[in-house]
Design a protein around this motif. Sequence first.
Motif, PDB file in Angstrom:
ATOM      1  N   LYS A  93     -53.306  87.963  19.399  1.00  0.00           N
ATOM      2  CA  LYS A  93     -53.637  88.549  18.089  1.00  0.00           C
ATOM      3  C   LYS A  93     -53.043  89.928  17.939  1.00  0.00           C
ATOM      4  O   LYS A  93     -53.291  90.818  18.728  1.00  0.00           O
ATOM      5  CB  LYS A  93     -55.144  88.606  17.862  1.00  0.00           C
ATOM      6  CG  LYS A  93     -55.708  87.260  17.545  1.00  0.00           C
ATOM      7  CD  LYS A  93     -55.329  86.792  16.140  1.00  0.00           C
ATOM      8  CE  LYS A  93     -55.327  85.263  16.106  1.00  0.00           C
ATOM      9  NZ  LYS A  93     -54.541  84.696  15.062  1.00  0.00           N
TER      10      LYS A  93
ATOM     11  N   ARG B  25     -41.582  87.799  12.664  1.00  0.00           N
ATOM     12  CA  ARG B  25     -41.844  88.267  14.022  1.00  0.00           C
ATOM     13  C   ARG B  25     -42.030  89.772  14.100  1.00  0.00           C
ATOM     14  O   ARG B  25     -42.919  90.255  14.763  1.00  0.00           O
ATOM     15  CB  ARG B  25     -40.692  87.851  14.930  1.00  0.00           C
ATOM     16  CG  ARG B  25     -40.760  86.405  15.296  1.00  0.00           C
ATOM     17  CD  ARG B  25     -40.062  86.189  16.582  1.00  0.00           C
ATOM     18  NE  ARG B  25     -40.841  85.273  17.401  1.00  0.00           N
ATOM     19  CZ  ARG B  25     -40.536  84.963  18.646  1.00  0.00           C
ATOM     20  NH1 ARG B  25     -39.524  85.524  19.230  1.00  0.00           N
ATOM     21  NH2 ARG B  25     -41.265  84.117  19.314  1.00  0.00           N
TER      22      ARG B  25
ATOM     23  N   LEU C 224     -57.268  62.616  11.419  1.00  0.00           N
ATOM     24  CA  LEU C 224     -57.919  63.681  12.177  1.00  0.00           C
ATOM     25  C   LEU C 224     -57.021  64.898  12.342  1.00  0.00           C
ATOM     26  O   LEU C 224     -57.489  66.007  12.429  1.00  0.00           O
ATOM     27  CB  LEU C 224     -58.317  63.157  13.546  1.00  0.00           C
ATOM     28  CG  LEU C 224     -59.451  62.142  13.506  1.00  0.00           C
ATOM     29  CD1 LEU C 224     -59.623  61.495  14.849  1.00  0.00           C
ATOM     30  CD2 LEU C 224     -60.737  62.798  13.063  1.00  0.00           C
ATOM     31  N   ALA C 225     -55.747  64.658  12.425  1.00  0.00           N
ATOM     32  CA  ALA C 225     -54.833  65.795  12.562  1.00  0.00           C
ATOM     33  C   ALA C 225     -53.561  65.471  11.781  1.00  0.00           C
ATOM     34  O   ALA C 225     -52.866  64.523  12.093  1.00  0.00           O
ATOM     35  CB  ALA C 225     -54.505  66.037  14.025  1.00  0.00           C
ATOM     36  N   ASP C 226     -53.321  66.208  10.771  1.00  0.00           N
ATOM     37  CA  ASP C 226     -52.153  65.950   9.958  1.00  0.00           C
ATOM     38  C   ASP C 226     -50.951  66.642  10.609  1.00  0.00           C
ATOM     39  O   ASP C 226     -50.924  67.855  10.746  1.00  0.00           O
ATOM     40  CB  ASP C 226     -52.388  66.514   8.545  1.00  0.00           C
ATOM     41  CG  ASP C 226     -51.227  66.203   7.634  1.00  0.00           C
ATOM     42  OD1 ASP C 226     -50.293  65.524   8.103  1.00  0.00           O
ATOM     43  OD2 ASP C 226     -51.270  66.638   6.482  1.00  0.00           O
ATOM     44  N   PRO C 227     -49.972  65.864  11.031  1.00  0.00           N
ATOM     45  CA  PRO C 227     -48.844  66.468  11.754  1.00  0.00           C
ATOM     46  C   PRO C 227     -48.038  67.445  10.899  1.00  0.00           C
ATOM     47  O   PRO C 227     -47.311  68.261  11.439  1.00  0.00           O
ATOM     48  CB  PRO C 227     -47.987  65.263  12.144  1.00  0.00           C
ATOM     49  CG  PRO C 227     -48.834  64.064  11.914  1.00  0.00           C
ATOM     50  CD  PRO C 227     -49.842  64.434  10.889  1.00  0.00           C
ATOM     51  N   THR C 228     -48.154  67.365   9.606  1.00  0.00           N
ATOM     52  CA  THR C 228     -47.346  68.268   8.790  1.00  0.00           C
ATOM     53  C   THR C 228     -48.102  69.546   8.466  1.00  0.00           C
ATOM     54  O   THR C 228     -47.594  70.447   7.823  1.00  0.00           O
ATOM     55  CB  THR C 228     -46.935  67.604   7.467  1.00  0.00           C
ATOM     56  OG1 THR C 228     -48.123  67.171   6.820  1.00  0.00           O
ATOM     57  CG2 THR C 228     -46.011  66.447   7.719  1.00  0.00           C
ATOM     58  N   ASP C 229     -49.349  69.605   8.918  1.00  0.00           N
ATOM     59  CA  ASP C 229     -50.182  70.747   8.578  1.00  0.00           C
ATOM     60  C   ASP C 229     -49.864  71.909   9.516  1.00  0.00           C
ATOM     61  O   ASP C 229     -50.277  71.931  10.656  1.00  0.00           O
ATOM     62  CB  ASP C 229     -51.646  70.321   8.715  1.00  0.00           C
ATOM     63  CG  ASP C 229     -52.589  71.494   8.606  1.00  0.00           C
ATOM     64  OD1 ASP C 229     -52.234  72.447   7.894  1.00  0.00           O
ATOM     65  OD2 ASP C 229     -53.648  71.440   9.237  1.00  0.00           O
ATOM     66  N   LEU C 230     -49.092  72.869   9.034  1.00  0.00           N
ATOM     67  CA  LEU C 230     -48.682  73.991   9.872  1.00  0.00           C
ATOM     68  C   LEU C 230     -49.212  75.299   9.299  1.00  0.00           C
ATOM     69  O   LEU C 230     -49.286  75.464   8.091  1.00  0.00           O
ATOM     70  CB  LEU C 230     -47.154  74.068   9.933  1.00  0.00           C
ATOM     71  CG  LEU C 230     -46.456  72.975  10.737  1.00  0.00           C
ATOM     72  CD1 LEU C 230     -44.965  73.055  10.523  1.00  0.00           C
ATOM     73  CD2 LEU C 230     -46.784  73.120  12.194  1.00  0.00           C
ATOM     74  N   PRO C 231     -49.573  76.223  10.194  1.00  0.00           N
ATOM     75  CA  PRO C 231     -50.006  77.525   9.678  1.00  0.00           C
ATOM     76  C   PRO C 231     -48.805  78.257   9.060  1.00  0.00           C
ATOM     77  O   PRO C 231     -47.675  78.018   9.455  1.00  0.00           O
ATOM     78  CB  PRO C 231     -50.496  78.251  10.935  1.00  0.00           C
ATOM     79  CG  PRO C 231     -49.776  77.597  12.061  1.00  0.00           C
ATOM     80  CD  PRO C 231     -49.553  76.177  11.656  1.00  0.00           C
ATOM     81  N   PRO C 232     -49.058  79.133   8.082  1.00  0.00           N
ATOM     82  CA  PRO C 232     -47.937  79.831   7.470  1.00  0.00           C
ATOM     83  C   PRO C 232     -47.230  80.713   8.489  1.00  0.00           C
ATOM     84  O   PRO C 232     -47.853  81.302   9.365  1.00  0.00           O
ATOM     85  CB  PRO C 232     -48.601  80.668   6.378  1.00  0.00           C
ATOM     86  CG  PRO C 232     -50.020  80.784   6.785  1.00  0.00           C
ATOM     87  CD  PRO C 232     -50.334  79.530   7.532  1.00  0.00           C
ATOM     88  N   GLU C 233     -45.940  80.782   8.344  1.00  0.00           N
ATOM     89  CA  GLU C 233     -45.149  81.533   9.305  1.00  0.00           C
ATOM     90  C   GLU C 233     -45.228  83.021   8.988  1.00  0.00           C
ATOM     91  O   GLU C 233     -45.210  83.414   7.832  1.00  0.00           O
ATOM     92  CB  GLU C 233     -43.701  81.058   9.231  1.00  0.00           C
ATOM     93  CG  GLU C 233     -42.875  81.459  10.401  1.00  0.00           C
ATOM     94  CD  GLU C 233     -41.507  80.761  10.338  1.00  0.00           C
ATOM     95  OE1 GLU C 233     -40.821  80.758  11.344  1.00  0.00           O
ATOM     96  OE2 GLU C 233     -41.157  80.246   9.264  1.00  0.00           O
TER      97      GLU C 233
END
Lengths: 291, 547
Positions: free
Chosen positions: A291, A15, A3-12
């Motif tokens: 945003k 800053r 249900l939730a892949d812990p390695t799935d991160l939004p692209p950085e």
Amino acid sequence: MSLADPTDLPPEERRWRVFWRRYRRNRAAVLGLILLGAVVLLALLAGIYEPVDPLRRAGEPLTWPFQTWQTPLGTDQLGRDILAGILHGARISLLIGVVATVISIAIGVVIGALAGYFGGWVDDVLMRITEAFQTVPSFVLLLALVAILGSSIENIVLAIGIVSWTAPARLARAEFMSLRKREFIDAVRNLGVGDAAIIFREILPNALPPVVVYASVIMALAILLESALAFLGLGDPNYASWGNMIGQGRAVLRTAWYVCAIPGIAIVLTVLSFSLLGEGLNEVLNPRQKK
Amino acid sequence: MTAETPVLQIEDLRVALPEGSDRPLALDRLSLEVKRGEIVCLVGESGSGKSLAAGAVMRLLPEPAVRMTGGRILLEGQDLAGLPEREMRRLRGNRMAMVFQEPMTALNPQKTVGWQIDEVLKLHTDLGRKARAERTLRMLEQVHIPDPRSAIHAYPHQVSGGQRQRVMIAMALAMDPRLIIADEPTTALDVTTQLQILRLIRELQEGHGSGVLFITHDFGVVAEIADRVAVLRRGELVEQGTADEVLNRPRHPYTRALIAAVPGLTPPAPRSFADAPVVLRADRMLKTFKARGGLLSGRREAVAAVDDVSFDLRRGETLGIVGESGSGKTTVSRCVTRLLDADGGRVELDGRDILNASGRELRAMRSKIQMVFQDPMASLNPRKRVVDLIAQGPIVHGTPPREARDQARELLRLVELSPAAAERYPHEFSGGQRQRIGIARALALEPKVIVADEPVSALDVSVQAQVLRLLADLRERLDLSLLFVTHDLRVAAQLCDRVAVMEKGRVVEMGVTADVFAEPQHEYTRKLLSSIPGRDWTPPDVRDNAA
């Protein structure tokens, strides 16, 4: 199925790019940045245009602007080049704006942080002192300080810093009061981190954004305060500051209004640039606006 | 109006999200029907778009950022899309009404309860003052508010959370609406109150014959109240059917996974810890909160938040502290870690008194008892990188920074996060991932005891199950003792070897979880257990190979 892949991160995203993207949305803020850039450019050009002394006699007294190439913006009643004064005055104004703001923010943040973090009698004592400063009109206090200390540029900067720290102190106190109750402060306390590290390393970075926004207001105020002092003849006579120029042009206001008007416009634009900048920063740093 | 026309029809509803969101459409071709006298539950995890569906029906979307881009919404056959705002205003509160999640913020704190109900009547009827007052009173009676005559003059902060929700419901029902939309109406309430409110909604809905669109994330609540269920996943309807079909014979893999994640109410087989040493002992712990009175009102009475609480926690054991809000369970967790100073009693950590430890001793002892907090976003400093957050504890306790950071990266692997996460900031993670970071931080100091304060309450049910599994797994591997504070008895049943039930600052019952659940001794425990929503529904074992 997961249900939730812990390695799935939004692209950085970098800053400063996020920063710029948000800042750019406010047109007025971009204008403020351009104006500020122009003022900085003026200050940088001062040495090239007039390397010797902006207060020396450069032409016929009271030459109107756009008459000769020698003095494009004319001269005042003593024959001093107004353009040279504007350029060198930009240095003084920026110097006063930045240094006085740093002083006032430093005093304000430390006092506000201690009051807000510890609360209790520390808060009571510090806030009574703050109120004592607030009850005296800041310009009157400034006049008194300059009268006592003497009107060298260093003393003026210091005095401006001393009269304007109360507002950032209250701001910092409010931030610290709400942040110290947040769970992440409990979390680091539970790790065994000491008070000083909690105040300066944990809370302060989170409390700074509103203070930074307010700093732009103080910068504008500091420039105005210096101009007002100079207008009253209490400025440092050894430097060409915009306030000094207006103060001295007052004598010929009716015959040669441009002597006052040109530095006046410079002050208006610089103060405007700082407040627009502050508005833009507010939009970028305000955590409620995502945003 | 024929009986066949459904109260609410949503056809092919599409709602667009602003640019830069995680997906372009919040709702994609949602079709749904609510018939007269029916309760339809719209279930989904956070971010599934379920609240926006309610907003679209009421036309209360945060426009123009979020707006309806397609589809039709029919209220008793009348298309709402073309109606001017004036007409919509006349419908809202009249023919359709909404009950919100948080009654404290949904009610105006400046006005009395009676005034707020009266306002609805003033807007939508021509009744005179007296008639309205009478009707207001009748509404309050209908929602079973004790002493309605005095409740009329009360301000929202003067009545309890459950009563406030009753007031909200009275307001919603004032005009006898055809459609009631309830958006997580019981999520902010305690279990016992929740059950009462659910029963009230059911009772009133049967009496008035309205259709109810009930939005929730909790399958227990669904089992308690739903006639029909619609499951929403990232804006798409994945399954729809009667409550019995969806709860007991779910077809879509997502529904199956969700239901599989619902913790069952059967506690694990008891394990024996008689030989294990006691690592944390609380003895007659006491904490009172002195309310600071105003200048004129004088001193208010002190409230005992923790009153004479004693327990032992042995190595490897998990002790659950359960209770409703205000029972003092969180205060217990803060006192044993000395984030709050207790007023009396003793707390021994590994045989040493923590309550009277000096500043330096305390700082050294802190490495043995660590906390995992409820809200993983609030408990992580947003301006620090994950690796620094985790390494902070060891660095404070003297580990060289480079070594501590290397350990932190190892810990990320232990809590099943990718090592790439180390360089990121907390806001870039989902709730469950953040809680893993919080757990990694607690583990970094190699503590003997972990105090977990509602560690899964802020998480979606599927994520909840994963985090619980992780905690149980770590507990075994590292021989940790866990003091587990929760309001959720289902969660307690999953993990705790023993539970202590707290009411008003006192432990009213303590025992092996299975015994307490099977034969509760204290009346309050019995009440708590019988209030668990959907307690008669046992989630079917659907973790078959089809999923």
